[in-house]
Design a protein around this motif. Structure first.
Motif, PDB file in Angstrom:
ATOM      1  N   ARG A 226       0.814  -1.214   0.000  1.00  0.00           N
ATOM      2  CA  ARG A 226       0.000   0.000   0.000  1.00  0.00           C
ATOM      3  C   ARG A 226       0.849   1.266   0.000  1.00  0.00           C
ATOM      4  NH1 ARG A 226      -3.562  -0.493   5.132  1.00  0.00           N
ATOM      5  NH2 ARG A 226      -4.216   1.603   4.633  1.00  0.00           N
TER       6      ARG A 226
ATOM      7  N   THR B  31      -0.253   0.479  -3.813  1.00  0.00           N
ATOM      8  CA  THR B  31      -1.394  -0.340  -4.248  1.00  0.00           C
ATOM      9  C   THR B  31      -2.059  -0.943  -3.027  1.00  0.00           C
ATOM     10  OG1 THR B  31      -0.292  -0.867  -6.344  1.00  0.00           O
ATOM     11  CG2 THR B  31      -2.093  -2.300  -5.664  1.00  0.00           C
ATOM     12  N   LEU B  32      -3.264  -0.510  -2.733  1.00  0.00           N
ATOM     13  CA  LEU B  32      -3.992  -0.940  -1.545  1.00  0.00           C
ATOM     14  C   LEU B  32      -4.942  -2.083  -1.875  1.00  0.00           C
ATOM     15  CD1 LEU B  32      -4.910  -0.459   1.439  1.00  0.00           C
ATOM     16  CD2 LEU B  32      -6.610   1.144   0.515  1.00  0.00           C
TER      17      LEU B  32
ATOM     18  N   GLU C   5      -8.221  -3.727  -1.579  1.00  0.00           N
ATOM     19  CA  GLU C   5      -9.541  -3.218  -1.214  1.00  0.00           C
ATOM     20  C   GLU C   5     -10.560  -4.321  -0.950  1.00  0.00           C
ATOM     21  OE1 GLU C   5     -10.450  -0.528  -4.414  1.00  0.00           O
ATOM     22  OE2 GLU C   5      -9.323   1.116  -3.481  1.00  0.00           O
ATOM     23  N   ASP C   6     -10.406  -5.459  -1.638  1.00  0.00           N
ATOM     24  CA  ASP C   6     -11.396  -6.526  -1.481  1.00  0.00           C
ATOM     25  C   ASP C   6     -10.834  -7.828  -2.033  1.00  0.00           C
ATOM     26  OD1 ASP C   6     -13.748  -7.711  -0.756  1.00  0.00           O
ATOM     27  OD2 ASP C   6     -15.043  -6.406  -1.969  1.00  0.00           O
TER      28      ASP C   6
ATOM     29  N   THR D  68      -7.640  -4.379  -6.018  1.00  0.00           N
ATOM     30  CA  THR D  68      -6.756  -3.376  -5.438  1.00  0.00           C
ATOM     31  C   THR D  68      -7.105  -1.993  -5.963  1.00  0.00           C
ATOM     32  OG1 THR D  68      -4.998  -3.304  -7.113  1.00  0.00           O
ATOM     33  CG2 THR D  68      -4.962  -5.162  -5.572  1.00  0.00           C
ATOM     34  N   SER D  69      -6.458  -0.994  -5.418  1.00  0.00           N
ATOM     35  CA  SER D  69      -6.701   0.393  -5.831  1.00  0.00           C
ATOM     36  C   SER D  69      -6.202   0.669  -7.244  1.00  0.00           C
ATOM     37  CB  SER D  69      -6.019   1.348  -4.842  1.00  0.00           C
ATOM     38  OG  SER D  69      -4.628   1.061  -4.749  1.00  0.00           O
TER      39      SER D  69
ATOM     40  N   THR E 221      -7.309  -5.405 -10.662  1.00  0.00           N
ATOM     41  CA  THR E 221      -7.562  -6.716 -10.080  1.00  0.00           C
ATOM     42  C   THR E 221      -6.452  -7.688 -10.462  1.00  0.00           C
ATOM     43  OG1 THR E 221      -8.888  -7.422 -11.978  1.00  0.00           O
ATOM     44  CG2 THR E 221     -10.051  -6.341 -10.170  1.00  0.00           C
TER      45      THR E 221
ATOM     46  N   GLU F 252      -8.691  -1.501   8.147  1.00  0.00           N
ATOM     47  CA  GLU F 252      -9.658  -1.663   7.053  1.00  0.00           C
ATOM     48  C   GLU F 252      -9.500  -3.015   6.374  1.00  0.00           C
ATOM     49  OE1 GLU F 252      -6.792   1.257   5.219  1.00  0.00           O
ATOM     50  OE2 GLU F 252      -6.597  -0.273   6.751  1.00  0.00           O
ATOM     51  N   THR F 253      -8.265  -3.555   6.376  1.00  0.00           N
ATOM     52  CA  THR F 253      -8.047  -4.888   5.814  1.00  0.00           C
ATOM     53  C   THR F 253      -8.690  -5.941   6.700  1.00  0.00           C
ATOM     54  OG1 THR F 253      -5.961  -4.166   4.820  1.00  0.00           O
ATOM     55  CG2 THR F 253      -6.305  -6.541   5.046  1.00  0.00           C
TER      56      THR F 253
ATOM     57  N   MET G  90     -12.443  -5.816   6.084  1.00  0.00           N
ATOM     58  CA  MET G  90     -12.803  -6.417   4.799  1.00  0.00           C
ATOM     59  C   MET G  90     -12.771  -7.940   4.891  1.00  0.00           C
ATOM     60  SD  MET G  90     -11.253  -8.125   2.039  1.00  0.00           S
ATOM     61  CE  MET G  90      -9.533  -7.599   2.013  1.00  0.00           C
TER      62      MET G  90
END
Length: 510
Positions: free
Chosen positions: A112, A215-216, A218-219, A232-233, A236, A252-253, A256
């Protein structure tokens, strides 16, 4: 060639030639080679502080003896049509990725934050102007939180000898001092770590690995217990194996993963504050003198358990170090400690924390999500008190007496101190236990009460723990591993890196 293992006492400022003379005299030999196996400082008697060395000696003049080599980590390589994605570039993430890469997996690290030099610039800007950077800070960025700490390599974990040897060898090849192989309390120093992390990255890339910075995660897309792809931000990524090594600060991780059905439970952890003293006070208390030739700075490890209070102990002691703003998010205020390799600063600091069980402390059964929410609210309350990143503080004596200070002392904390009734900002049971602990510690170390206590220390370990099987797989998941401090099963550089390696080796095995 014969072999013998011996123990030798040496003055703190000994030279190598003096060590050789001691070996010759001890074994009555002339020609030999030697290897230091362990080196520790014996300071039990202030009148006779010395190094205690355990040494392996090899010579044709020695009869018999069998030298046992350290166990090697064997990474089986073969061509594979498989891809692995590792989230996080801290010790757990990097070493799991390195092992998978060496085994023939196409391996990608998702980080990230930025690479370490850009991260260092953002931290410098934060400490100079108070402008927080959500991407690059003491918690997030290349190398993880450990890059900007003392770089301690001690670990209480057992059964990691092969992994430990691999980690130390990798660090030395990347520029770490050779002494980390044998010092009883080895450390790298944040100045060395910035170089080491960069060299490890270059090695990883040279072997064909890939790293996506800034690069975060996200899901995750999960179907029937199998992760299909990471969102990712920046896009995919589909893969066959997924390792989460996001550290214990990426709330947040955690949230999720919990939404996606990954199972966690609450666990015991510790919270408290950070204490700071002039280094000379600690040196005088531990050694009986202001400095000791051949030794960097004095350390201490203190612990106490009251009959009715929580256990209180010092943690992550940084001799000759500084206190740093280690917040992971803009609206929280957290402190930590850091020191360079030489540990030559004028102050010493350490966490002073109370061990807690969140359910006992809150008086109710608590889910993993609720524990994270509670801890985050507490971290935010320290920010709200100052309405900035100044650290609420008082002297240790004032904390004991519940007296709010008026004068701000000298400190290494770059963003300033804010006089505060620090005891009121902590949960009552934690505050009372730390007060009892400080009273006892002040009896153990002379002038201990003259130091200051500041901020909120909440990152000793993760507040929650992933449910994993014996192979490290997340419960009810087919290809998802959570490792290192993010898992709740490891703490610190060495145990986190070893945890990542074990997960990678299990992936290879299957």
């Amino acid at each position: 060639m014969g072999y013998r293992k011996i123990s030798i006492k040496l003055p703190t400022d000994y030279r190598e030639e003096y060590l050789k003379q001691k070996i010759r005299k001890n074994l009555r030999i002339k020609n030999f080679s030697f290897q230091i196996e362990n080196k520790s400082l014996d300071a039990r008697k202030k009148s006779n502080i010395h190094w205690q060395l355990r040494i392996s000696v090899f010579s044709k003049e020695i009869r018999g003896g069998k030298f046992i080599e350290l166990p090697e980590l064997v990474i089986p390589y073969k061509k594979r049509n498989k891809k692995a994605v590792v989230i996080g570039s801290g010790p757990a993430g990097f070493f799991s990725a390195l092992v998978l890469l060496k085994a023939g997996f196409e391996t990608i690290i998702i980080e990230r934050g930025s690479e370490v030099n850009k991260r260092a610039e953002s931290i410098k800007e934060f400490e100079k102007k108070g402008i927080f950077n959500a991407i690059n800070n003491y918690a997030f960025g290349e190398g993880g939180a450990g890059t900007f700490s003392d770089g301690k390599l001690t670990s209480r974990s057992k059964h990691i000898s092969k992994e430990k040897h691999f980690i130390l060898k990798s660090y030395i090849e990347a520029g770490a001092p050779d002494e980390i192989k044998y010092m009883s309390h080895p450390h790298l120093g944040s100045d060395n770590l910035k170089i080491i992390v960069q060299n490890l990255r270059e090695k990883f890339l040279s072997l064909g690995g890939k790293i996506h910075f800034e690069t975060l995660l996200e899901d995750l897309i999960i179907e029937n217990g199998k992760v299909i792809e990471a969102i990712t931000s920046t896009g995919t990524i589909k893969a066959d194996e997924f390792i989460i090594a996001s550290g214990h600060s990426a709330f947040e991780t955690y949230r999720m993963l919990i939404r996606r059905g990954v199972k966690f439970q609450t666990k015991n952890f510790a919270i408290g504050c950070r204490i700071e003293h002039p280094a000379e006070i600690i040196n005088m208390a531990q050694w009986g003198c202001k400095n000791l030739p051949g030794v960097k700075a004095a350390e201490y490890r203190l612990t106490t358990q009251g009959k009715t209070s929580l256990p209180v102990y010092t943690f992550c002691m940084c001799p000759g170090g500084i206190v740093v703003p280690a917040t992971a998010y803009k609206n929280t205020n957290i402190v930590n400690g850091m020191s360079l390799y030489e540990r030559g600063g004028n102050f010493a600091n350490s966490a002073c924390v109370a061990g807690i069980n969140p359910e006992n402390l809150l008086g109710k059964k608590t889910t993993a999500s609720e524990t994270i929410d509670w801890l985050e609210n507490l971290e935010q309350s320290f920010f709200k008190y100052s309405n900035d990143y100044r650290a609420p503080f008082c002297s240790i004596q004032d904390f004991i007496n519940k007296k709010t200070p008026s004068k701000i002392p000298e400190s290494t904390y770059a963003l300033g101190l804010n006089p505060a009734p620090l005891w009121d900002l902590l949960p009552l049971q934690v505050s009372n236990s730390i007060r009892e602990g400080l009273i006892i510690f002040s009896k153990k170390i002379k002038a201990f009460e003259s130091g200051i206590i500041m901020g909120f220390e909440s990152k000793t370990s993760s507040p929650i723990q992933a449910l994993r099987d014996k192979n490290g797989l997340c419960e009810d998941m087919k290809n998802l591993y959570i490792v290192g401090e993010a898992s709740g099963f490891a703490g610190g550089i060495m145990s986190s890196a070893a945890d990542g390696i074990k997960a990678a080796m299990n992936i290879i095995k299957f």
